[in-house]
Design an enzyme around this catalytic site. Sequence first.
Site: not given
Ligand code: URA
Length: 237
Positions: A107
Amino acid sequence: MSSVKFPMRLDKFLGHATELSRELARRAIRSKRVLVNGDVVKSASLSIAADDSVMLDGGVVTIPGPRYFMLHKPEGYVCATADGDYPTVLDLMGDEGVDLTIAGRLDKDTTGLVLLSDDGQWIHSVISPRRECMKTYIADLDGPIDDAIVQRFAQGFSLRNEVKPTKPAVLKPIAGPRVEVSIGEGRYHQVRRMFAACGRYVEQLHRVRIGGITLDASLAPGEYRELSPDEVKGVAS
Ligand code: URA
């Protein structure tokens, strides 16, 4: 691990190793500009093995090998080839990022280990759900965890609007609201959603490991380096 497979025809080899099209490669061969293991060759279909030496116009030609990198993703960057709103992790790599694929997204607000390569098979081995390559994160939560949450993660449970339960995940307390979590899947926002389902908010998320590859502690956010051959081989361990 490379997608280039030996043995291959000489004209195909030249097509991969030089700027020549296959047709121009054939012409170069006919014009005696190509040597294989020191001898002029005339056949474009000659079978070339990985350890054969090929020369064109007096210079050795080789097929560039696949490239493998780890990058320390900073906050605010997206794992995409292009984005209208935010900078991408490939922007951090300049020309070296050209033609690379990102092995599994983080993310925008998540930091840490991102793997990139132009070897499609290798990328597949990292992200294929069937391989269940474990990814490990350090999460700072809005409160401590208890045994019930650890058990839920271990057993798997259904996320909101999804039927299929999560695969067993390993959750370990580190100190206070800081925990380590390892998952073998890569569903959208999975770690944040798993904690949300257990009543916990993830304040910070940082990926430290993918399979056998650990984020190099000497890489500052935004820096990257090539993987060693052992890391390339060990990712799926
Ligand atoms: N899980 C998440 O919620 N975000 C990420 O960036 C990776 C795994």
